[in-house]
Design an enzyme around this catalytic site. Structure first.
Site, PDB file in Angstrom:
ATOM      1  N   SER A   1       2.132  -2.249  10.743  1.00 41.05           N
ATOM      2  CA  SER A   1       3.518  -2.290  11.214  1.00 41.05           C
ATOM      3  C   SER A   1       4.231  -3.620  10.968  1.00 41.05           C
ATOM      4  O   SER A   1       4.989  -4.088  11.813  1.00 41.05           O
ATOM      5  CB  SER A   1       3.582  -1.891  12.693  1.00 41.05           C
ATOM      6  OG  SER A   1       3.098  -0.568  12.846  1.00 41.05           O
TER       7      SER A   1
ATOM      8  N   ASN B   1       0.855  -1.190   0.000  1.00 34.90           N
ATOM      9  CA  ASN B   1       0.000   0.000   0.000  1.00 34.90           C
ATOM     10  C   ASN B   1       0.891   1.239   0.000  1.00 34.90           C
ATOM     11  O   ASN B   1       1.419   1.630   1.040  1.00 34.90           O
ATOM     12  CB  ASN B   1      -0.917  -0.035   1.237  1.00 34.90           C
ATOM     13  CG  ASN B   1      -1.839   1.171   1.290  1.00 34.90           C
ATOM     14  OD1 ASN B   1      -1.920   1.943   0.329  1.00 34.90           O
ATOM     15  ND2 ASN B   1      -2.544   1.342   2.405  1.00 34.90           N
ATOM     16  N   TRP B   2       1.022   1.824  -1.157  1.00 36.74           N
ATOM     17  CA  TRP B   2       1.925   2.969  -1.282  1.00 36.74           C
ATOM     18  C   TRP B   2       1.345   4.255  -0.683  1.00 36.74           C
ATOM     19  O   TRP B   2       2.046   5.262  -0.561  1.00 36.74           O
ATOM     20  CB  TRP B   2       2.254   3.211  -2.760  1.00 36.74           C
ATOM     21  CG  TRP B   2       3.198   2.217  -3.349  1.00 36.74           C
ATOM     22  CD1 TRP B   2       3.696   1.076  -2.761  1.00 36.74           C
ATOM     23  CD2 TRP B   2       3.751   2.252  -4.669  1.00 36.74           C
ATOM     24  NE1 TRP B   2       4.527   0.413  -3.634  1.00 36.74           N
ATOM     25  CE2 TRP B   2       4.581   1.110  -4.819  1.00 36.74           C
ATOM     26  CE3 TRP B   2       3.635   3.126  -5.760  1.00 36.74           C
ATOM     27  CZ2 TRP B   2       5.279   0.841  -5.999  1.00 36.74           C
ATOM     28  CZ3 TRP B   2       4.323   2.863  -6.926  1.00 36.74           C
ATOM     29  CH2 TRP B   2       5.144   1.723  -7.040  1.00 36.74           C
ATOM     30  N   LYS B   3       0.048   4.234  -0.393  1.00 38.30           N
ATOM     31  CA  LYS B   3      -0.611   5.448   0.120  1.00 38.30           C
ATOM     32  C   LYS B   3      -0.318   6.632  -0.822  1.00 38.30           C
ATOM     33  O   LYS B   3      -0.342   6.422  -2.031  1.00 38.30           O
ATOM     34  CB  LYS B   3      -0.192   5.711   1.565  1.00 38.30           C
ATOM     35  CG  LYS B   3      -0.406   4.452   2.429  1.00 38.30           C
ATOM     36  CD  LYS B   3      -0.343   4.683   3.897  1.00 38.30           C
ATOM     37  CE  LYS B   3      -0.546   3.358   4.627  1.00 38.30           C
ATOM     38  NZ  LYS B   3      -0.622   3.505   6.075  1.00 38.30           N
TER      39      LYS B   3
ATOM     40  N   GLY C   1       2.422  -1.059   4.579  1.00 39.22           N
ATOM     41  CA  GLY C   1       2.481   0.353   4.222  1.00 39.22           C
ATOM     42  C   GLY C   1       3.920   0.807   4.071  1.00 39.22           C
ATOM     43  O   GLY C   1       4.587   0.495   3.076  1.00 39.22           O
TER      44      GLY C   1
ATOM     45  N   GLY D   1       0.858   2.243  11.074  1.00 39.27           N
ATOM     46  CA  GLY D   1       1.766   3.386  11.193  1.00 39.27           C
ATOM     47  C   GLY D   1       2.358   3.496  12.583  1.00 39.27           C
ATOM     48  O   GLY D   1       2.790   4.573  12.996  1.00 39.27           O
TER      49      GLY D   1
ATOM     50  N   HIS E   1      -9.981   1.059   4.021  1.00 35.75           N
ATOM     51  CA  HIS E   1      -8.771   1.291   4.814  1.00 35.75           C
ATOM     52  C   HIS E   1      -9.076   2.302   5.918  1.00 35.75           C
ATOM     53  O   HIS E   1      -9.871   3.228   5.719  1.00 35.75           O
ATOM     54  CB  HIS E   1      -7.636   1.801   3.915  1.00 35.75           C
ATOM     55  CG  HIS E   1      -6.314   1.805   4.609  1.00 35.75           C
ATOM     56  ND1 HIS E   1      -5.940   2.824   5.449  1.00 35.75           N
ATOM     57  CD2 HIS E   1      -5.309   0.904   4.615  1.00 35.75           C
ATOM     58  CE1 HIS E   1      -4.740   2.548   5.945  1.00 35.75           C
ATOM     59  NE2 HIS E   1      -4.334   1.386   5.454  1.00 35.75           N
TER      60      HIS E   1
ATOM     61  N   GLU F   1      -6.751  -5.267  10.101  1.00 30.28           N
ATOM     62  CA  GLU F   1      -5.775  -4.224  10.409  1.00 30.28           C
ATOM     63  C   GLU F   1      -6.213  -3.444  11.643  1.00 30.28           C
ATOM     64  O   GLU F   1      -6.981  -2.472  11.515  1.00 30.28           O
ATOM     65  CB  GLU F   1      -5.689  -3.232   9.251  1.00 30.28           C
ATOM     66  CG  GLU F   1      -5.199  -3.821   7.949  1.00 30.28           C
ATOM     67  CD  GLU F   1      -4.494  -2.745   7.140  1.00 30.28           C
ATOM     68  OE1 GLU F   1      -3.291  -2.877   6.937  1.00 30.28           O
ATOM     69  OE2 GLU F   1      -5.138  -1.757   6.767  1.00 30.28           O
TER      70      GLU F   1
ATOM     71  N   GLU G   1      -7.574   4.746   6.933  1.00 32.22           N
ATOM     72  CA  GLU G   1      -7.324   6.149   6.569  1.00 32.22           C
ATOM     73  C   GLU G   1      -8.458   6.709   5.710  1.00 32.22           C
ATOM     74  O   GLU G   1      -8.632   7.931   5.629  1.00 32.22           O
ATOM     75  CB  GLU G   1      -5.947   6.268   5.882  1.00 32.22           C
ATOM     76  CG  GLU G   1      -4.825   6.104   6.908  1.00 32.22           C
ATOM     77  CD  GLU G   1      -3.503   5.604   6.348  1.00 32.22           C
ATOM     78  OE1 GLU G   1      -3.306   5.617   5.120  1.00 32.22           O
ATOM     79  OE2 GLU G   1      -2.656   5.170   7.165  1.00 32.22           O
TER      80      GLU G   1
HETATM   81  P1  PGA Z   1       2.068   0.352   7.974  1.00 31.34           P
HETATM   82  O1  PGA Z   1       0.681   0.597   7.219  1.00 31.34           O
HETATM   83  O2  PGA Z   1       2.626  -0.956   7.434  1.00 31.34           O
HETATM   84  O3  PGA Z   1       2.887   1.512   7.630  1.00 31.34           O
HETATM   85  O4  PGA Z   1       1.753   0.238   9.440  1.00 31.34           O
HETATM   86  C1  PGA Z   1      -0.210  -0.455   7.085  1.00 31.34           C
HETATM   87  C2  PGA Z   1      -1.472   0.014   6.462  1.00 31.34           C
HETATM   88  O5  PGA Z   1      -1.715   1.204   6.337  1.00 31.34           O
HETATM   89  O6  PGA Z   1      -2.288  -0.799   6.098  1.00 31.34           O
END
Ligand code: PGA
Length: 251
Positions: free
Chosen positions: A210, A10-12, A231, A170, A94, A164, A96
């Site tokens: 994470s 997931n490149w966001k 992420g 994050g 997600h 998740e 976010e």
């Molecule tokens: P992260 O993000 O690996 O940076 O914790 C995971 C995600 O947003 O799904």
């Protein structure tokens, strides 16, 4: 899809430019082509989807789609549109997206749009707080039940559930493999109760939050998940390369 482990990158909202995105996708593809036991799904920002090629080991996915099929929805992108530029997967729900107002009902609409358009949905669910009196289990039950409520039982094989926990995204540390194992069992129980044992045991459930090269192995093995959603560690091959290696080496 093969029985290989799924690694969702997931490149966001990264990287900054198309040139950088092509570079990162190319190195990811090169790395993944050497792996035997995993498939990587690269999920770039929508604007880069068309320029990034899929390969036998790397498919392309969107990070979101509209719950609407078509029409006056400024700024939104439909499931059919992302399919038309080469995406085969989509991340839905997600945290976010939920943080900026996406509801369980929105998630359900998006899941419906994805399956009718030929996109494979990666449906994210996760509790905000892991309380000790089990309230979070109710939250998970509601999320998963509503998310899948608009599609037919016969479409469920297309769905990957990404568990998740929001507090682990994050963050500094992932959830412990033992807790992942227990929660995944609980999710399978909910799905078995609604759809029967075959669906409950066979649906693909992955973990995100994470994950890195040092914990990926125990999360997958001891957590008993079919893959991971990554992420930060997927934005750079210095971190993503070793992570892919760690996952590929799991027997
Ligand atoms: P992260 O993000 O690996 O940076 O914790 C995971 C995600 O947003 O799904």
């Amino acid at each position: 899809m093969s029985k290989n482990r799924l690694v969702i990158a997931n490149w966001k909202m990264n990287p900054r430019t198309l040139i950088e995105a092509k570079d990162l996708a190319k190195s990811t593809r090169t790395y993944a082509s050497k792996m035997k036991n995993l498939d990587v799904i690269i999920c770039p920002p929508a604007v880069f989807l068309e320029s990034l090629k899929s390969s036998s080991k790397t498919k392309i996915g969107a990070q979101d789609i509209s719950k609407e099929e078509q029409g006056s929805f400024t700024g939104q992108v439909s499931a059919k549109q992302v399919v038309s530029v080469g995406a085969s997967y989509v991340i839905i729900g997600h945290s976010e997206r939920r943080a900026v107002g996406e509801t369980d009902q929105d998630v359900a609409g998006k899941v419906l749009q994805s399956v009718v358009s030929g996109l494979l949905p990666i449906v994210c669910i996760g509790e905000k707080i892991h309380d000790t009196d089990g309230e979070y289990l109710k939250e998970l039950k509601e999320q998963i039940t509503i998310a899948l409520s608009l599609i037919k039982k016969t479409e469920l094989w297309k769905v990957t559930i990404a568990y998740e926990p929001v507090w682990a995204i994050g963050a500094k540390e992932a959830m412990s493999p033992h807790d992942i194992y227990e929660t995944v069992l609980y999710l399978r129980k909910i799905l078995s109760d609604i759809y029967g044992k075959t669906v409950g045991t066979s649906i693909n459930i992955i973990y995100g939050g994470s994950v890195d090269a040092t914990n990926a192995r125990s999360i997958i093995k001891e957590g008993n998940v079919g893959g991971i959603l990554v992420g930060r560690q997927s934005w750079n091959m210095d971190t993503f390369g070793p992570l892919l290696k760690a996952v590929d080496s799991i027997i």
